[in-house]
Design a protein around this motif. Sequence first.
Motif, PDB file in Angstrom:
ATOM      1  N   LYS A 193      -2.791   7.795   7.055  1.00 35.03           N
ATOM      2  CA  LYS A 193      -1.612   8.306   5.977  1.00 35.03           C
ATOM      3  C   LYS A 193      -1.101   9.762   6.414  1.00 35.03           C
ATOM      4  N   TYR A 235     -17.885   9.008  -5.816  1.00 37.46           N
ATOM      5  CA  TYR A 235     -16.569   8.690  -5.720  1.00 37.46           C
ATOM      6  C   TYR A 235     -15.792   9.178  -4.349  1.00 37.46           C
ATOM      7  N   VAL A 250     -12.722   3.400   1.632  1.00 32.99           N
ATOM      8  CA  VAL A 250     -11.638   2.619   1.468  1.00 32.99           C
ATOM      9  C   VAL A 250     -10.487   3.339   2.390  1.00 32.99           C
ATOM     10  N   SER A 251     -10.729   4.544   2.712  1.00 22.97           N
ATOM     11  CA  SER A 251      -9.455   5.149   3.407  1.00 22.97           C
ATOM     12  C   SER A 251      -9.854   4.899   4.904  1.00 22.97           C
ATOM     13  N   SER A 252     -10.801   4.292   5.534  1.00 22.22           N
ATOM     14  CA  SER A 252     -11.205   4.401   6.864  1.00 22.22           C
ATOM     15  C   SER A 252     -10.254   3.184   7.480  1.00 22.22           C
ATOM     16  N   MET A 295      -4.978   4.805  -5.223  1.00 25.66           N
ATOM     17  CA  MET A 295      -5.427   6.286  -5.375  1.00 25.66           C
ATOM     18  C   MET A 295      -6.663   6.523  -4.486  1.00 25.66           C
ATOM     19  N   PRO A 296      -7.631   5.778  -4.714  1.00 26.82           N
ATOM     20  CA  PRO A 296      -8.892   6.132  -3.586  1.00 26.82           C
ATOM     21  C   PRO A 296      -8.700   6.220  -2.257  1.00 26.82           C
ATOM     22  N   ILE A 297      -7.550   5.317  -1.884  1.00 21.47           N
ATOM     23  CA  ILE A 297      -7.173   5.271  -0.215  1.00 21.47           C
ATOM     24  C   ILE A 297      -6.553   6.537   0.213  1.00 21.47           C
ATOM     25  N   ILE A 298      -5.822   7.072  -0.781  1.00 19.82           N
ATOM     26  CA  ILE A 298      -5.455   8.638  -0.577  1.00 19.82           C
ATOM     27  C   ILE A 298      -6.156   9.607  -1.049  1.00 19.82           C
ATOM     28  N   VAL A 341      -7.115   3.327   7.166  1.00 16.97           N
ATOM     29  CA  VAL A 341      -5.733   3.597   6.746  1.00 16.97           C
ATOM     30  C   VAL A 341      -5.079   4.720   7.320  1.00 16.97           C
ATOM     31  N   LEU A 397     -16.668   6.486  -2.181  1.00 18.50           N
ATOM     32  CA  LEU A 397     -15.692   5.355  -2.270  1.00 18.50           C
ATOM     33  C   LEU A 397     -14.349   5.503  -1.537  1.00 18.50           C
ATOM     34  N   CYS A 398     -14.069   6.815  -1.537  1.00 14.65           N
ATOM     35  CA  CYS A 398     -12.633   7.310  -0.916  1.00 14.65           C
ATOM     36  C   CYS A 398     -12.811   6.979   0.498  1.00 14.65           C
ATOM     37  N   SER A 440       0.794  -1.190  -0.034  1.00 13.37           N
ATOM     38  CA  SER A 440       0.074   0.160   0.000  1.00 13.37           C
ATOM     39  C   SER A 440       0.901   1.112  -0.170  1.00 13.37           C
ATOM     40  N   GLY A 441       0.539   2.041  -0.889  1.00 13.20           N
ATOM     41  CA  GLY A 441       1.567   3.186  -1.138  1.00 13.20           C
ATOM     42  C   GLY A 441       3.005   3.139  -1.491  1.00 13.20           C
TER      43      GLY A 441
END
Lengths: 381, 278
Positions: B278, B265, B272-274, A49-52, B276, B268-269, A2-3
Motif C-alpha cells: 500500500k 479486529y 489480510v494486509s500482509s 477496508m481491513p486490508i488498509i 498487500v 484481522l487487519c 483491490s482498492g
Amino acid sequence: MSGVPWGETKLVQGNEAVALGALAAGIDFFAGYPITPSTEVAEILAREMPIIGKKWIQMEDEIASISAIIGGSLAGGRSMTATSGPGFSLMQEGLGYACMTEVPLVLVNVMRGGPSTGLPTQVAQGDVMQARWGTHGDHPAIVLAPSDVKECFELTIKAFNLAEQFRTPVILMPDEVIGHMREKLTFPKEEEVCVIPPSSPDVPLEWYEHYHSSATGVSPMAHFGSGYRFHVTGLTHDTHGFPTRKVDEVISKMNRLKQKITRRLDVLEHNDIHNVEESKIIIFCYGSVYRSALAAQQILAKQRKKIGIFRPVTIWPFPDRTVKEMLDTKDVILVPELNQGQMIHEVERLTSDSVRVVPLHRYDGYEITPEQLVAAVLEVM
Amino acid sequence: MPARLPYAYKYLRAKKKFPHVWCPGCGIGIVMGSIIRAIDSLGWELDDILMVSGIGCTSRMPVYVDFNTLHTTHGRALAFGTGAKMANPNLKVLAVMGDGDSMAIGGNHIIHAARRNMDITAIIVNNNNYGMTGGQFSPTTPQGAKTATTPYGMIEPDFDICKLTEAAGANYVARGDVYHVMELDGLIKNALSGPGFRVVEAMAPCPTNFGRANRQGDAVKMMELFKDNTINVAQASKLPKEKTEGKIVRGIFVDKDGIGYTERYQDLCDRVSSGVKK
C-alpha cells in the motif's frame, strides 16, 4: 479489484462505485446492516477496508449502525453507512441526532419500493421526502441523487466533503436502478480528486467551543481523544455543547442549524440543465428517471420537437431560486417520479398558476421508460 | 471532608454544571463517586476517557464529569461507544446506563456488545424503574411491584442483568450496590482494568418513584434494604441455602480475560494486509 483503480477504465456497478468513492474519499469507518438493494456497498467495503487497516463492522441493526458511525465520526473517523428504505426508517433517530449534534457522516440510501418491506429489489423514489423531513423536528438536510455510475463515485466523494464542510450528515440517494446497473467508468487519477480532510481546531484548549458560532455557522470540530474535552448531547445545547433551555441560546442554535445550509446554496446547489432556456416544455426529474428523459429528448429531437430537462443533483436543499427563475415562464413542466408524487409539490410551490405542472407517476417497481415520457410530452404539446 | 475536595474537583465540571438533576436520596451520584474513585486509583488521564450514555436519570451523568462525554439517544450508548472505540481504540470507553436504557430499548445492543466482547465497560445503575419519566416499570422491576404503569402490581418476570450479560458473553460481570460502596469502588475498578465487554450492575434506590410506590420508606430506609437484603457471593457460598434465600447476591460472577474485539479486529487487519503493498 483491490482498492480504487485510479486512472483505469472498468465496467462498474453503481453500488460498487459508491464503495470505491468512499475509499477514494478516505473513509475510516463503516458500520452497516445487510439490506437489499444496498448490500454490495457493505460487502465491498468489508473486503477492502481491513486490508488498509480501516475499520468495518456489521452491527445488530440499522439504529446501531448509524449510532456507531456517529460515535466513530466524533472520535475522528470519516464514517459512512449504507441502507435502503426500511433501514432508512430506523436510521431517522440517529440522523436527527447527527443533525442536532452537527456530526459529519455519509448515509447511503439505495431506494427501493415502499412503504414497509415493499418491493425489496425493485426501483422507487419514494424516500425523497423522508430524506428531507423523516426525522422529527426542524433540521438541515443535504441530499444528493446520482443518475449514473460515474456520479455514484463522484457524489460519494462530494458527500464526504460536504459532511466535513457543513458538519452535518449528507445523504446519498441512488435509486435501485442506479445502484444495481453497470456502466463503463473511467476513474480519475488520485491527484485529481479533491478530498477535504476532517477539520480540527487550533485554539487553546480552554478557548474551544464545540459549537462556536462562526461567520459561516460552521466551526472546526475537535474529536474525542484529541485533548479538547467537550460534551455532546441531543438535547438543545449552548455553544459548549451543554444542555440549555435559555430562550436566546435555543433560538441561536436553531437558527444557525438552519442557516448554515440555507445561506450556502451557492456551494450546495448543483443542477444539470439541458435546453431549458430555449424550450417551453420541461421535464423535471432526478435519479434514474433522468436517463429516460435524456433518451426521450433525443427521440423527440428527431421529430423536431424540443424539450428541456431540469435535473437537481443536490435535491435538498431544493434549488428554489433557480427553479423559480428558469421554470416559472414555461408552458408545461412534466414531473415524472417513481412514486405517487413527492418532488412535484416543490415545483408547484415555485411556479405560477399559468404554468401547467403535469405529474407522471410510476410505482409498480419498474423504470419510467423513454416511450412513456415521449407519449406524455406529445399529449401536453 | 474538605481535604478530599480538590481530588474530586479534578474529575467534575464542578464550577459550571452543578447542582445536578438527581433527586434527594438518589443513588446515581454515589455510583458516580465510585466511578471517579476507581478512575483516580487507576491514574487515567481525563483526555483518554470517553463516558457515553443513553437517556434517563443515569444517562445525565456525563454532563458532570470532565472527560470526553457523549449523551446519546435512548438505549444506544453501547452502539455509539462501539463506533468511537473502533475509530479510536486508544479511548477508554465507559458506558453508563440505567436499567430501562440498557435492558429494554438497548437490549439488542447490550447482548451484541457482550457477544462481540467489545472493549467497553458498562456501568448499569439499576433502580428498578424509569425514574426520569415518573416511575414506570422497567425490565428489572420485580414481579408484584407497583409502578406508575403497574398500578395493580408487575405481572411480567424480570431480567437478571448479570445472568443475561454473562450468557451473552461478557468478559466480566459483577453486581454491587450503593450501600456497600467500598465494594462497588472495587468492582468498578476491576471492570475498568481488563479487556473485552465488562459489566457492573450497581443497584441504587429511587425513593422518589419506586420507593414511594412500594412503600419502602425514605432514602435511608431504602439504603438499609440493601444492607439487609443482599449478600456477598463469598459469604453466600459459606452459608446454608436457607440463610441466603431471598437475598440478592453481590460480587463478581464472571472474570475472564478473553480477547476483546479491538484486538481481534487488529489481528484481522494484520492478517489480510500482509503481502498487500500500500
